[in-house]
Design a protein around this motif. Structure first.
Motif, PDB file in Angstrom:
ATOM      1  N   SER A 210       1.043  -1.698   0.164  1.00  0.00           N
ATOM      2  CA  SER A 210       0.165  -0.108   0.074  1.00  0.00           C
ATOM      3  C   SER A 210       0.463   1.569  -0.001  1.00  0.00           C
ATOM      4  O   SER A 210       0.482   2.119  -0.080  1.00  0.00           O
ATOM      5  CB  SER A 210      -0.614   0.117   1.390  1.00  0.00           C
ATOM      6  OG  SER A 210      -0.253   0.244   2.579  1.00  0.00           O
ATOM      7  N   ALA A 211       1.811   0.878   0.714  1.00  0.00           N
ATOM      8  CA  ALA A 211       2.967   2.432   0.620  1.00  0.00           C
ATOM      9  C   ALA A 211       4.028   2.217  -0.405  1.00  0.00           C
ATOM     10  O   ALA A 211       4.512   1.527  -0.746  1.00  0.00           O
ATOM     11  CB  ALA A 211       3.505   2.558   1.799  1.00  0.00           C
ATOM     12  N   TRP A 212       4.538   3.171  -1.090  1.00  0.00           N
ATOM     13  CA  TRP A 212       5.382   2.811  -2.286  1.00  0.00           C
ATOM     14  C   TRP A 212       6.585   4.471  -2.274  1.00  0.00           C
ATOM     15  O   TRP A 212       5.671   5.883  -1.288  1.00  0.00           O
ATOM     16  CB  TRP A 212       5.080   3.020  -3.680  1.00  0.00           C
ATOM     17  CG  TRP A 212       4.199   1.779  -3.927  1.00  0.00           C
ATOM     18  CD1 TRP A 212       3.079   1.459  -3.440  1.00  0.00           C
ATOM     19  CD2 TRP A 212       5.113   0.472  -4.309  1.00  0.00           C
ATOM     20  NE1 TRP A 212       2.766  -0.615  -3.961  1.00  0.00           N
ATOM     21  CE2 TRP A 212       4.180  -0.319  -4.477  1.00  0.00           C
ATOM     22  CE3 TRP A 212       6.349   0.268  -5.248  1.00  0.00           C
ATOM     23  CZ2 TRP A 212       4.451  -2.024  -5.397  1.00  0.00           C
ATOM     24  CZ3 TRP A 212       6.433  -1.530  -5.488  1.00  0.00           C
ATOM     25  CH2 TRP A 212       5.628  -2.338  -5.498  1.00  0.00           C
ATOM     26  N   GLY A 213       7.832   4.188  -2.416  1.00  0.00           N
ATOM     27  CA  GLY A 213       8.496   5.664  -2.429  1.00  0.00           C
ATOM     28  C   GLY A 213       8.595   5.671  -3.692  1.00  0.00           C
ATOM     29  O   GLY A 213       8.320   5.072  -4.429  1.00  0.00           O
ATOM     30  N   GLN A 214       9.427   6.905  -4.280  1.00  0.00           N
ATOM     31  CA  GLN A 214       9.643   7.300  -5.443  1.00  0.00           C
ATOM     32  C   GLN A 214      10.227   6.668  -6.385  1.00  0.00           C
ATOM     33  O   GLN A 214      10.208   7.165  -7.696  1.00  0.00           O
ATOM     34  CB  GLN A 214      10.067   8.515  -5.810  1.00  0.00           C
ATOM     35  CG  GLN A 214      11.392   9.035  -4.842  1.00  0.00           C
ATOM     36  CD  GLN A 214      11.871   9.249  -4.221  1.00  0.00           C
ATOM     37  OE1 GLN A 214      10.992   8.620  -2.789  1.00  0.00           O
ATOM     38  NE2 GLN A 214      12.878   9.072  -3.497  1.00  0.00           N
ATOM     39  N   GLY A 215      11.131   5.914  -6.020  1.00  0.00           N
ATOM     40  CA  GLY A 215      12.207   4.912  -6.874  1.00  0.00           C
ATOM     41  C   GLY A 215      13.633   5.814  -6.503  1.00  0.00           C
ATOM     42  O   GLY A 215      13.534   6.992  -6.944  1.00  0.00           O
ATOM     43  N   THR A 216      14.277   4.442  -7.307  1.00  0.00           N
ATOM     44  CA  THR A 216      15.982   5.346  -7.423  1.00  0.00           C
ATOM     45  C   THR A 216      16.480   4.407  -8.588  1.00  0.00           C
ATOM     46  O   THR A 216      16.270   3.292  -8.142  1.00  0.00           O
ATOM     47  CB  THR A 216      16.913   4.606  -5.642  1.00  0.00           C
ATOM     48  OG1 THR A 216      18.144   5.739  -5.873  1.00  0.00           O
ATOM     49  CG2 THR A 216      17.263   4.138  -4.904  1.00  0.00           C
ATOM     50  N   GLN A 217      17.756   4.728  -9.256  1.00  0.00           N
ATOM     51  CA  GLN A 217      17.548   4.499 -10.084  1.00  0.00           C
ATOM     52  C   GLN A 217      19.327   4.012  -9.580  1.00  0.00           C
ATOM     53  O   GLN A 217      20.137   4.481  -8.834  1.00  0.00           O
ATOM     54  CB  GLN A 217      17.936   5.342 -11.191  1.00  0.00           C
ATOM     55  CG  GLN A 217      18.901   4.547 -12.475  1.00  0.00           C
ATOM     56  CD  GLN A 217      17.957   3.506 -13.455  1.00  0.00           C
ATOM     57  OE1 GLN A 217      17.141   4.528 -13.896  1.00  0.00           O
ATOM     58  NE2 GLN A 217      18.529   3.034 -14.094  1.00  0.00           N
ATOM     59  N   VAL A 218      19.471   2.304  -9.852  1.00  0.00           N
ATOM     60  CA  VAL A 218      20.408   1.715 -10.078  1.00  0.00           C
ATOM     61  C   VAL A 218      20.970   1.767 -11.963  1.00  0.00           C
ATOM     62  O   VAL A 218      20.108   0.687 -12.267  1.00  0.00           O
ATOM     63  CB  VAL A 218      19.974   1.199  -9.219  1.00  0.00           C
ATOM     64  CG1 VAL A 218      21.980  -0.321  -9.151  1.00  0.00           C
ATOM     65  CG2 VAL A 218      20.701   0.997  -7.398  1.00  0.00           C
ATOM     66  N   THR A 219      21.990   1.986 -11.172  1.00  0.00           N
ATOM     67  CA  THR A 219      22.539   1.425 -13.416  1.00  0.00           C
ATOM     68  C   THR A 219      23.766   0.762 -12.759  1.00  0.00           C
ATOM     69  O   THR A 219      25.345   1.668 -12.349  1.00  0.00           O
ATOM     70  CB  THR A 219      22.737   3.150 -13.841  1.00  0.00           C
ATOM     71  OG1 THR A 219      22.129   3.239 -14.049  1.00  0.00           O
ATOM     72  CG2 THR A 219      23.212   2.674 -15.071  1.00  0.00           C
ATOM     73  N   VAL A 220      23.491  -0.221 -13.716  1.00  0.00           N
ATOM     74  CA  VAL A 220      25.866  -1.400 -13.598  1.00  0.00           C
ATOM     75  C   VAL A 220      26.440  -1.717 -15.113  1.00  0.00           C
ATOM     76  O   VAL A 220      25.605  -1.765 -15.643  1.00  0.00           O
ATOM     77  CB  VAL A 220      24.840  -2.297 -12.558  1.00  0.00           C
ATOM     78  CG1 VAL A 220      26.331  -3.264 -12.702  1.00  0.00           C
ATOM     79  CG2 VAL A 220      24.116  -2.506 -11.703  1.00  0.00           C
ATOM     80  N   SER A 221      27.246  -0.790 -15.543  1.00  0.00           N
ATOM     81  CA  SER A 221      28.297  -0.822 -16.210  1.00  0.00           C
ATOM     82  C   SER A 221      28.515  -2.029 -16.637  1.00  0.00           C
ATOM     83  O   SER A 221      29.486  -2.042 -15.228  1.00  0.00           O
ATOM     84  CB  SER A 221      28.908   0.374 -16.614  1.00  0.00           C
ATOM     85  OG  SER A 221      29.136   0.316 -15.488  1.00  0.00           O
ATOM     86  N   SER A 222      28.654  -2.665 -17.835  1.00  0.00           N
ATOM     87  CA  SER A 222      29.243  -4.420 -17.428  1.00  0.00           C
ATOM     88  C   SER A 222      30.611  -3.685 -18.624  1.00  0.00           C
ATOM     89  O   SER A 222      31.076  -2.433 -18.738  1.00  0.00           O
ATOM     90  CB  SER A 222      28.885  -4.280 -18.284  1.00  0.00           C
ATOM     91  OG  SER A 222      28.178  -4.327 -19.928  1.00  0.00           O
TER      92      SER A 222
END
Length: 123
Positions: A111-123
């Motif tokens: 029922s509750a959510w945050g706004q999200g945060t980006q995780v980017t992994v470079s290969s």
């Protein structure tokens, strides 16, 4: 109501580590389960890890042994320590909370959510 605010994440190379954190406020005592979802472009939202108020943690198979979820009920925080990151871990990571029992896996039961945060992994 419960409010969730994520922080952390960012850009990391494959094999590296990152941590994402979530600060909770409001009526958090009712939230029996908290978890981290992630959503990559073009893919469905996936439950990565969850932890109950009693401290029982579960993980999706793809992150077992690499990710650790932790909940601090005194400080009302949730964290996800990610190590040995891989390109397929790239996604927006969301903190979520649910009052339902047993611990749900369907995002509709959170029922509750945050706004999200980006995780980017470079290969």
């Amino acid at each position: 109501q419960v409010q969730l605010v994520e922080s952390g994440g960012g850009l990391e190379q494959a094999g590296g580590s990152l941590i994402v954190s979530c600060a909770a406020s409001g009526d958090t005592i009712c939230m029996s389960t908290m978890g981290w979802y992630r959503q990559a472009p073009g893919k469905e939202r996936e439950l990565v890890a969850s932890v109950t108020s009693g401290g029982v943690a579960t993980y999706v198979d793809s992150v077992k042994g690499r990710f650790t979820i932790a909940r601090n009920r005194v400080r009302d925080t949730l964290s996800l320590q990610m190590s040995n990151l891989q390109a397929e871990d790239t996604a927006v990571y969301y903190c979520a909370a649910s009052a339902k029992w047993p611990p749900p896996t369907n995002p509709r039961d959170y029922s509750a959510w945050g706004q999200g945060t980006q995780v980017t992994v470079s290969s």
